[in-house]
Design a protein around this motif. Structure first.
Motif, short mmCIF file in Angstrom:
data_model
loop_
_atom_site.label_atom_id
_atom_site.label_comp_id
_atom_site.label_asym_id
_atom_site.label_seq_id
_atom_site.Cartn_x
_atom_site.Cartn_y
_atom_site.Cartn_z
N TYR A 146 -4.65 4.19 7.06
CA TYR A 146 -3.51 3.69 6.28
C TYR A 146 -3.92 3.37 4.83
O TYR A 146 -3.43 2.41 4.22
N ALA A 147 -4.81 4.20 4.29
CA ALA A 147 -5.32 3.96 2.93
C ALA A 147 -4.22 4.05 1.88
O ALA A 147 -4.35 3.45 0.80
N ASP A 148 -3.15 4.78 2.16
CA ASP A 148 -2.05 4.87 1.19
C ASP A 148 -1.45 3.50 0.89
O ASP A 148 -0.82 3.32 -0.16
N ASN A 149 -1.63 2.55 1.81
CA ASN A 149 -1.07 1.22 1.59
C ASN A 149 -1.76 0.45 0.46
O ASN A 149 -1.25 -0.58 0.01
N ILE A 150 -2.94 0.91 0.05
CA ILE A 150 -3.62 0.24 -1.07
C ILE A 150 -3.71 1.19 -2.28
O ILE A 150 -4.62 1.06 -3.11
N ALA A 151 -2.75 2.10 -2.39
CA ALA A 151 -2.72 3.03 -3.52
C ALA A 151 -2.72 2.32 -4.87
O ALA A 151 -3.37 2.79 -5.81
N PRO A 152 -2.01 1.17 -5.02
CA PRO A 152 -2.07 0.49 -6.33
C PRO A 152 -3.49 0.07 -6.73
O PRO A 152 -3.84 0.06 -7.91
N PHE A 153 -4.31 -0.27 -5.74
CA PHE A 153 -5.71 -0.60 -6.03
C PHE A 153 -6.46 0.64 -6.51
O PHE A 153 -7.23 0.58 -7.48
N PHE A 154 -6.24 1.77 -5.85
CA PHE A 154 -6.88 3.00 -6.29
C PHE A 154 -6.46 3.36 -7.71
O PHE A 154 -7.25 3.83 -8.52
N GLU A 155 -5.18 3.12 -8.02
CA GLU A 155 -4.69 3.41 -9.37
C GLU A 155 -5.37 2.50 -10.40
O GLU A 155 -5.72 2.95 -11.50
N ALA A 156 -5.57 1.24 -10.03
CA ALA A 156 -6.25 0.31 -10.95
C ALA A 156 -7.69 0.77 -11.20
O ALA A 156 -8.18 0.70 -12.34
N LEU A 157 -8.37 1.24 -10.16
CA LEU A 157 -9.72 1.76 -10.34
C LEU A 157 -9.72 2.99 -11.24
O LEU A 157 -10.57 3.12 -12.13
N ALA A 158 -8.78 3.89 -11.00
CA ALA A 158 -8.72 5.12 -11.78
C ALA A 158 -8.47 4.85 -13.26
O ALA A 158 -8.96 5.58 -14.13
N GLU A 159 -7.70 3.81 -13.54
CA GLU A 159 -7.36 3.49 -14.92
C GLU A 159 -8.38 2.57 -15.59
O GLU A 159 -8.31 2.33 -16.80
N SER A 160 -9.33 2.06 -14.82
CA SER A 160 -10.28 1.10 -15.38
C SER A 160 -11.29 1.79 -16.28
O SER A 160 -11.59 2.97 -16.13
N GLU A 161 -11.80 1.02 -17.21
CA GLU A 161 -12.84 1.48 -18.12
C GLU A 161 -14.03 0.53 -18.00
O GLU A 161 -13.86 -0.67 -17.80
#
Length: 415
Positions: A26-41
């Protein structure tokens, strides 16, 4: 049974999603976290913050530090994160930083000998520290320059006639006055232009002061992983924390991912019913979401394998099966067992994750399933109790969790 009822029951069963059996579900349930990682610098923008609540596995920081080091290497250092204030008990371990305090602080905790039912308010850390004398100090120092920080956040209790703290970050100071018209939690942020190696709070007078948590962060870039654990505790004990304190701390620390890692102590219980465990889990997840004031991404980590030589202790949800000795190991006629309740509770955790929109990571599967603790001990990855991990084993688990989440994040970005 009437035909209409049969059809309705069949439709309901067909619409219920299947229970996932993978290690990460059910990893899709934490997609906002993945997005935050992807956008992080690494050196820009707000640090990504992961906040984990748990028992002694989390308090000991073996697994979380292994995960933290992988995150630091990949995304950069975002600070040490949220900690209990000072050193709330002997043996308190904080990889990367060293916590200190003077002797005049009184501890309250959500579990154990320090728990006082009518004691001072508790928050996310599971501990609060209270002083009633001038010159009492709580401090944090970085162990190495690369563990420095340029932001601290201190959460404390404001109330009538409360005392005042002096906050220090490097050589800079600020006054944190806690006297207020009514009891409430206030969190104060203090920044520096440059990374510092030390921070502290010190009481200015003999009026009462209660500190619930203390965070060291970077103002920009990287990932911070906070490990907030209370040894011996169960998830139900999180309910002993104050709604008001937890709400204020969640607002101040603003985690991008909340990790819940309980189940070992519950799995050894001789009284706990699986339905009671599941009910408590659902109640506390709903409570944390309500106090966060948003649909915060949550990762639920299933209980790991753990073993005991006490067959009666392991016989808590059906007869246990002895663990086979790994090559080169001879248990000398005193076999090890996995408590049978652990598997049932883990199934409940997985089901709650499915029903409530959480991600689920199967720690037991990462260890190789039942009796994994006995095998990990034979490879010198666990302590002799077959419950707790040493630093090498903890790092291995943290690396496995990091790798599974990275694969899920990559898959999420492709969709």
């Amino acid at each position: 049974m009437k035909a209409g009822i049969v059809i309705a029951a069949l439709a309901a069963s067909q619409s219920t999603p299947e229970v996932c059996t993978e290690r990460l579900c059910y990893a899709d349930n934490i997609a906002p976290f993945f997005e935050a990682l992807a956008e992080s610098e690494r050196d820009d923008g707000d640090p990504v913050h992961i906040l984990q609540l748990g028992d002694s596995h989390t308090a000991g920081d073996m697994i979380t530090n292994g995960w933290r080091e992988e995150l630091r290497e990949r995304y950069g250092h975002g600070g040490r994160g949220v900690l209990a204030a000072g050193r709330p008990y002997g043996g308190y371990l904080t990889w990367g930083v060293t916590a200190s305090q003077t002797s005049g602080w009184e501890v309250n905790s959500t579990f154990g000998r320090g728990y006082a039912n009518y004691g001072r308010p508790l928050g996310l850390s599971g501990f609060s520290q209270t002083a009633r004398a001038e010159g009492e100090m709580l401090g944090i120092s970085a162990d190495t320059p690369d563990q420095g920080f340029n932001r601290i956040i201190v959460c404390a209790i404001s109330q009538p006639d409360a005392g005042t703290l002096t906050m220090r970050l490097g050589f800079e100071t600020e006054r944190f006055e806690l006297d207020g018209p009514g009891q409430r939690t206030v969190c104060r942020t203090m920044d520096s232009d440059f990374p510092q190696l030390g921070a502290s709070v010190t009481t200015e007078d003999d009026r009462v002061v209660t500190v619930t948590s203390f965070a060291t962060m970077m103002r920009e870039g990287g990932v911070a992983l906070s490990n907030l654990g209370v040894s011996g505790s169960q998830f139900v004990h999180v309910g002993r924390s104050s709604d008001e304190v937890v709400r204020a701390e969640l607002a101040a620390y603003d985690p991008d991912l909340l990790v819940i890692a309980f189940g070992t102590n519950e799995g050894f219980s001789q009284q706990l019913a699986p339905s009671e465990f599941e009910g408590d889990l659902r109640v506390q997840v709903n409570r944390l979401r309500r106090l966060a004031g948003r649909d915060i991404p949550i990762l639920l980590i299933g209980a790991p394998d753990a073993n005991t030589r006490n067959r009666g202790l392991a016989d808590n949800f059906g007869a246990p099966v002895p663990c086979a000795d790994p090559p080169g190991v001879n248990s000398g006629g005193r076999p090890w067992y996995t408590p049978t309740l652990l598997a049932e509770l883990r199934d409940r955790q997985r089901r709650v994750a499915r029903d409530m929109g959480l991600a689920f990571w199967d720690w037991n599967a990462a260890m190789g399933g039942r009796c994994g603790a006995h095998r990990w001990r034979s490879r010198e990855l666990m302590r002799g109790d077959r419950v707790h991990f040493n630093q090498t084993g903890g790092a291995r688990i943290g690396q496995m969790l990091f790798a599974d989440l990275e694969r899920a994040a990559a898959a999420s970005s492709e969709r």
